[in-house]
Design an enzyme around this catalytic site. Sequence first.
Site, PDB file in Angstrom:
ATOM      1  N   HIS A  25      38.193  48.327  20.388  1.00 47.11           N
ATOM      2  CA  HIS A  25      37.783  48.176  18.989  1.00 47.11           C
ATOM      3  C   HIS A  25      37.002  46.877  18.788  1.00 47.11           C
ATOM      4  O   HIS A  25      37.559  45.794  18.893  1.00 47.11           O
ATOM      5  CB  HIS A  25      39.048  48.184  18.114  1.00 47.11           C
ATOM      6  N   ASP A  54      29.814  48.914  15.948  1.00 51.46           N
ATOM      7  CA  ASP A  54      29.541  49.176  14.537  1.00 51.46           C
ATOM      8  C   ASP A  54      28.084  48.812  14.295  1.00 51.46           C
ATOM      9  O   ASP A  54      27.614  47.781  14.798  1.00 51.46           O
ATOM     10  CB  ASP A  54      30.429  48.306  13.640  1.00 51.46           C
ATOM     11  N   GLU A  85      29.431  53.527  15.618  1.00 51.06           N
ATOM     12  CA  GLU A  85      29.710  53.944  14.233  1.00 51.06           C
ATOM     13  C   GLU A  85      28.539  53.584  13.330  1.00 51.06           C
ATOM     14  O   GLU A  85      28.109  52.436  13.292  1.00 51.06           O
ATOM     15  CB  GLU A  85      30.979  53.247  13.699  1.00 51.06           C
ATOM     16  N   GLU A 107      33.422  50.154  21.501  1.00 55.05           N
ATOM     17  CA  GLU A 107      32.912  50.482  20.168  1.00 55.05           C
ATOM     18  C   GLU A 107      31.767  49.578  19.717  1.00 55.05           C
ATOM     19  O   GLU A 107      31.777  48.375  19.990  1.00 55.05           O
ATOM     20  CB  GLU A 107      34.045  50.380  19.132  1.00 55.05           C
ATOM     21  N   HIS A 132      30.231  44.498  12.206  1.00 54.86           N
ATOM     22  CA  HIS A 132      31.152  45.381  11.491  1.00 54.86           C
ATOM     23  C   HIS A 132      30.790  45.606  10.032  1.00 54.86           C
ATOM     24  O   HIS A 132      30.979  46.687   9.499  1.00 54.86           O
ATOM     25  CB  HIS A 132      32.590  44.858  11.571  1.00 54.86           C
TER      26      HIS A 132
HETATM   27 CA    CA Z   1      34.344  50.764  13.469  1.00 53.39          CA
END
Ligand code: CA
Length: 300
Positions: free
Chosen positions: A9, A38, A142, A36, A51
């Site tokens: 994460h 973002d 994401e 991950e 993020h």
């Molecule tokens: Ca995320």
Amino acid sequence: MNKKVVIAHRGASGYLPEHTMESKAMAFAMNVDFIEQDLVLSKDDVPIVIHDIYLDDVTDIATKYTNRKREDGRYYVVDFTFEELKTLQVTERFNPKTGKQYFSSRFAKGIGDFKIHSFAEEIAFIQGLNQSTGKNIGIYPEIKEPKFHKNEGKKITEIVLKTLADYSYTSKEDNCILQCFDAKELKRIRKELKSELFLVQLIEFEEETKNLKHFATYADGIGPWYKQILDKKIAGKWEFTSLVTEAHKLGLQVHPYTFRADKLDEFTSFDELMQTLLIEANIDGAFTDFPDLMVDFLNK
Ligand code: CA
């Protein structure tokens, strides 16, 4: 996907400032399954790995570009070019009002020489490490706040899909999972933009857990808050909501967020949290700030 997957994460963010290349390298070395990213667009349409749509809780922007905040007092990624963003110092996440870092036992705020990077730079970095180590670690991008981007006149989704295609991520076999909280946008990615990527519908609010059948018409998995899986603890044993079993019946994988060894809430240890959700609730993987602990746990 048969094996339970560990998703780093924002990188190994329990140990190094989130979304820095250093935290990604550390996560890679921990043998996670996915790392991950973002994504938010810069003023010049470069997908940036960060993020929030804001800059002031993870960088020194407020001391460098004092006059470029908006009326709400915040500094927006979308107001700065990639060249400008690269001049910023990235730091452990803190509250811009008080200056205090959120997780006091983590890497100290203001220490180190960390920089912002683009999505393309991070993909090249991970693909480079895959080549040099012989591993095949995936990416888990994401798309952040499609509505905000649209209001700013920006096509984040099309740009992100183009970047993914440039680096050969186009199908479910390409070790990439694309996630988004915005259900309309994720559906558009499948139905209108005809993406064949593995798609995960993130779930923020409890009432959205009733929409699983709809999600299954375009997504391959869901990413709920892990508390949406927990019901109540009776005589020391957890009971679960129907979320995981219902999702599995519909063929949806379940990857909840976020497992943190330094924020346990209803659990007494990180092992108990992992045992309860990964084994007893039978989820298929999870987002964690402490990927080494989850890799060790699953290897046991
Ligand atoms: Ca995320």
